[in-house]
Design an enzyme around this catalytic site. Structure first.
Site, PDB file in Angstrom:
ATOM      1  N   ARG A 252      -7.174  14.273   3.379  1.00 53.95           N
ATOM      2  CA  ARG A 252      -5.882  14.659   2.806  1.00 53.95           C
ATOM      3  C   ARG A 252      -5.243  13.454   2.118  1.00 53.95           C
ATOM      4  O   ARG A 252      -5.150  12.366   2.679  1.00 53.95           O
ATOM      5  CB  ARG A 252      -4.956  15.196   3.896  1.00 53.95           C
ATOM      6  CG  ARG A 252      -3.517  15.367   3.445  1.00 53.95           C
ATOM      7  CD  ARG A 252      -2.606  15.909   4.524  1.00 53.95           C
ATOM      8  NE  ARG A 252      -2.539  17.362   4.455  1.00 53.95           N
ATOM      9  CZ  ARG A 252      -2.994  18.180   5.396  1.00 53.95           C
ATOM     10  NH1 ARG A 252      -3.553  17.682   6.486  1.00 53.95           N
ATOM     11  NH2 ARG A 252      -2.908  19.481   5.245  1.00 53.95           N
TER      12      ARG A 252
ATOM     13  N   GLU B  76      -9.886   0.790   0.371  1.00 56.93           N
ATOM     14  CA  GLU B  76     -11.092  -0.022   0.309  1.00 56.93           C
ATOM     15  C   GLU B  76     -12.268   0.724  -0.330  1.00 56.93           C
ATOM     16  O   GLU B  76     -13.107   0.110  -0.993  1.00 56.93           O
ATOM     17  CB  GLU B  76     -11.460  -0.505   1.712  1.00 56.93           C
ATOM     18  CG  GLU B  76     -10.408  -1.456   2.265  1.00 56.93           C
ATOM     19  CD  GLU B  76     -10.767  -1.992   3.638  1.00 56.93           C
ATOM     20  OE1 GLU B  76     -10.768  -3.220   3.807  1.00 56.93           O
ATOM     21  OE2 GLU B  76     -11.032  -1.176   4.541  1.00 56.93           O
TER      22      GLU B  76
ATOM     23  N   THR C 201       0.793  -1.223   0.000  1.00 62.93           N
ATOM     24  CA  THR C 201       0.000   0.000   0.000  1.00 62.93           C
ATOM     25  C   THR C 201       0.828   1.278   0.000  1.00 62.93           C
ATOM     26  O   THR C 201       0.299   2.341  -0.300  1.00 62.93           O
ATOM     27  CB  THR C 201      -0.914   0.008   1.232  1.00 62.93           C
ATOM     28  OG1 THR C 201      -0.128  -0.321   2.389  1.00 62.93           O
ATOM     29  CG2 THR C 201      -2.012  -1.028   1.091  1.00 62.93           C
TER      30      THR C 201
END
Length: 737
Positions: A623, A700, A478
């Site tokens: 953000r 997700e 990720t």
């Protein structure tokens, strides 16, 4: 190096962060599309994953698995297995039958029956000198069985289920609203069981040293994993260390400890040498958890103006006997759309299949697309544009609780996404044709709950003005290494090359771990707090308040004074520790992330093939810490959604529940030619209730609406509705006649 001088900052999120800290920093590296620090290691094959490093004298394990769905294992051809080349031990029921050379003289301790709950369940472990010897011996195992598979529950029923009270909710009178509605939808939809299919299969290498266990594994949440493994072994968590510097994909499949870690630990302890267990891809499908299949009933009641008076979402899912987890299908339904009459229902069947568990966006990934299919059916019935119907039904507050939203950007995502995609050119259902191809457009809202989890981190500021970030946070592909480096560099005014981030070691400060789209925001907040603790001490050395000091390019600036960090540190090593905890802001407002997704498809009237021509999304998720890694997460999530819509489906043999398609040759994930160019836009967004960085999860959210948009596009192309995922060619051909 001098002994660190430690400073701490602990924050509980009880009030929104009104001041945006990063609006005051000067380094300019946060929210930039920087490359991953570990990227070169990964593309050159030198990043070490779980099964890449074996200590000397490592032995190898392979599981014997149950061939039945229900019953008991009462015995095993142990003597035959022991005599096979290289076999060191056979382990069953946490007890080991040693090879005669190991001093046990071939005597077997008494064995009680092992209960079997699903086909493929590990029931014994063979350990040998080589991987091939362990595999061959395990495959030669012949468990003695009491088979009760004819009594096994292997298919999700609609009339034999549990209905947990805590997972039901109702407001008003939905039945009356349906009766009085000008337009209504009442349909049942189905989604199949799915598998995580991470690139790196589950693996663990375990060894013991002076009573302490170390495991190299492929796991997502080390703080939790240590506790789970210690509990399984009956030892103190202080005696367990897990190393997971790189994880080759998780998607929820590696949230918890699996058989391989427990088996390797037991075998290593008994043999007195390291043991490695790497699961074959087929073992991963058969012996780790899956996403539950579902049946979902959606009821929508709308007035003549298309405004919802009622919404019902009931889901039937499966779980293993005795398991508390069940797929939270209706998680977003209480707050996505308005409607004063509401029913949320959750029903659980107990099946003799592998346990279900969290899989990317648990709940919303299969719940949101189904609601979005029903919303499209309602739009067609009411004669409304699908985007307009959704715009008319965005609530001002959470309609299930009355809580205000911390932010709700769904309208902005819908409007800007539609314009960006060219939604105004959407054809009437079944009206656009190019030769054998029917062309259609579809859309769906995307929504995902947002959470904050407890997390800790440390930053060590060294005398030379460089910094090291330490936390047990994992990087499952990720971008954790990148964003945590950027956060520390921005907060401390350092170029990113002067910051090193160390992750994936449970001896480091315990983080939230990777999962639930809370990892970046939670672990990142703890890194920020650690940096703020250091900033306060640097300001004290500068003789000013922290908000009067600027840190940039390794220098501290206050008033007309500038000092390099090494000069300011004067040989000292400073350690900042940060800890974040959820607080009142998790309870007083409804937090979520938002998006709108759009698809264009071509459907062959000859073969039933669906070609995805365009895919686009607009997201608002706080953000953005690194646009490059965020975009990568969105691409991955949307490809996940393509699989859900068109290809992915776990097939169980109804006779005994075994996996039919248990490898990547038969479990069809999207390949390169299945994926068009994906257009992604992020709206400028801040949410002061979320965390000190005002960031939210993204990985997700991206898959929550994709399948709905694609299947709605197929309906627009063909003029036919599809209510069962995935939409494969046989279903298309049947619908087209």
């Amino acid at each position: 190096m001098s002994e660190p001088i430690t400073f701490k900052r602990h924050l509980r999120m009880n009030t929104p962060e009104k001041a945006d800290f990063f609006d005051q920093t000067a380094q300019g590296v946060l929210s930039q599309p920087l490359d991953r620090p570990e990227g070169k290691l990964k593309v050159t094959g030198t990043a070490s994953y779980a099964d890449d490093v074996h200590p000397p004298e490592t032995a190898y394990g392979w599981f014997v698995r149950a061939p039945i769905a229900k019953g008991w294992v009462t015995g095993l051809n142990t003597a035959e297995l022991r005599a096979m080349p290289g076999v060191l031990a056979v382990i069953r029921d946490d007890r080991m039958i040693m090879h005669p050379a190991q001093g046990q003289q071939g005597k077997s301790p008494p064995q009680g029956p092992s209960e079997v709950f699903y086909a493929g369940q590990p029931v014994a472990l063979v350990v040998a000198e080589t991987f091939e010897q362990a595999r061959d011996a395990a495959q030669a195992a012949r468990p003695e069985l009491i088979d009760r598979s004819d009594k096994a529950a292997l298919k999700l029923p609609l009339d034999d289920y549990e209905t947990p009270k805590s997972k039901q909710a109702a407001q008003g009178d939905l039945d009356k609203a349906m009766t009085e509605a000008a337009f209504a939808v009442d349909q049942v939809y189905e989604t199949p069981s799915m598998s995580h299919s991470a690139m790196e299969p589950h693996a663990a290498v375990a060894w013991w040293d002076d009573g302490k266990l170390t495991v190299r594994g492929s796991y997502q949440m080390l703080k939790t994993n240590v506790a789970e493994l210690a509990d399984a072994l009956g030892i103190s968590a202080r005696k367990v260390r897990i190393l997971a510097p790189y994880v080759g994909g998780g998607f929820g499949g590696k949230l918890g400890i699996s058989h391989e870690a427990v088996g390797a630990a037991i075998a290593a302890q008994r043999l007195g040498r390291p043991v490695a267990i790497a699961l074959h891809r087929r073992n991963v499908y058969e012996a780790t958890h899956r996403r539950s299949e579902s049946r979902q009933r959606i009821r929508l009641a709308a007035g003549a103006d298309g405004r919802l008076a009622g919404i019902g979402h009931e889901a039937w899912v499966s779980s293993m006997f005795g398991d508390s987890f069940s797929e939270p299908v209706t998680q977003a339904s209480p707050f996505t759309y308005a409607g004063e009459n509401r029913v949320i229902g959750h029903h659980v069947a107990r099946l003799n299949l592998t346990a279900p568990g969290s899989m990317r966006a648990p709940g919303e990934a299969i719940g949101v697309p189904i609601v979005e299919l029903a919303m499209d059916e309602l739009a067609q019935a009411a004669g409304l544009d699908p985007v307009e119907l959704r715009l008319r039904n965005i609530p001002d507050e959470d309609p299930s609780t009355g809580k205000p939203f911390s932010s709700n950007r769904l309208e902005d995502c819908l409007r800007q996404g539609a314009e960006r995609f060219g939604w105004a050119d959407r054809p009437e259902p079944g009206a656009r044709r190019e030769g054998e191809w029917l062309i259609g457009m579809g859309m769906a809202s995307a929504v995902r709950v947002n959470t904050l989890e407890p997390s800790e981190a440390a930053i060590i500021l060294l005398p030379d003005g460089t910094a090291r970030v330490e936390t047990d946070m994992t990087d499952i592909g990720t971008g954790s290494y990148a964003i945590l480096t950027q956060i520390a560099a921005e907060a401390l005014g350092l170029p990113v090359e002067r910051v090193t981030t160390v992750l994936g070691d449970s001896d480091l400060p315990p983080s939230s771990g990777s999962g639930g789209s809370f990892g970046a925001a939670s672990s990142g907040s703890s890194v920020l707090l650690a940096a703020q603790a250091l900033r306060a001490q640097l300001a004290e050395r500068m003789g000013c308040d922290a908000d009067e000091m600027t840190l940039k390019d390794g220098q501290a600036i206050a008033g007309n004074r500038t000092r390099a960090l090494p000069d300011l540190l004067a040989g000292d090593t400073l350690r900042g520790e940060g800890a974040i905890d959820p607080g009142a802001t998790s309870q007083t407002v409804r937090q979520a992330t938002w998006g709108a997704q759009f698809a264009e498809v071509a459907v062959s009237t000859v073969t039933g093939e669906v070609q995805l021509r365009r895919l686009a999304a607009t997201f608002a998720c706080g953000r953005i810490l690194n646009p490059k890694t965020a975009r990568s997460q969105c691409i991955g999530g949307m490809i996940f959604g393509i699989g859900s819509a068109l290809t992915e489906h776990v097939a169980h043999d109804p006779r005994d529940g075994h996996f039919v398609n248990r490898d990547l040759a038969e479990y069809h994930v999207p390949a390169n030619l299945d994926v068009p160019k994906i257009d992604i836009a992020f709206l400028p967004d801040r949410d002061a209730h979320a965390n000190p960085m005002q960031a939210k999860g993204i990985g997700e959210l991206a898959c929550c609406g994709t399948a709905g948009a694609i299947v709605n596009a197929i309906a627009n192309a063909t003029g036919k509705r599809f209510r069962e995922f995935p939409v494969t060619l046989d279903k298309v051909l049947a619908a087209l006649g």
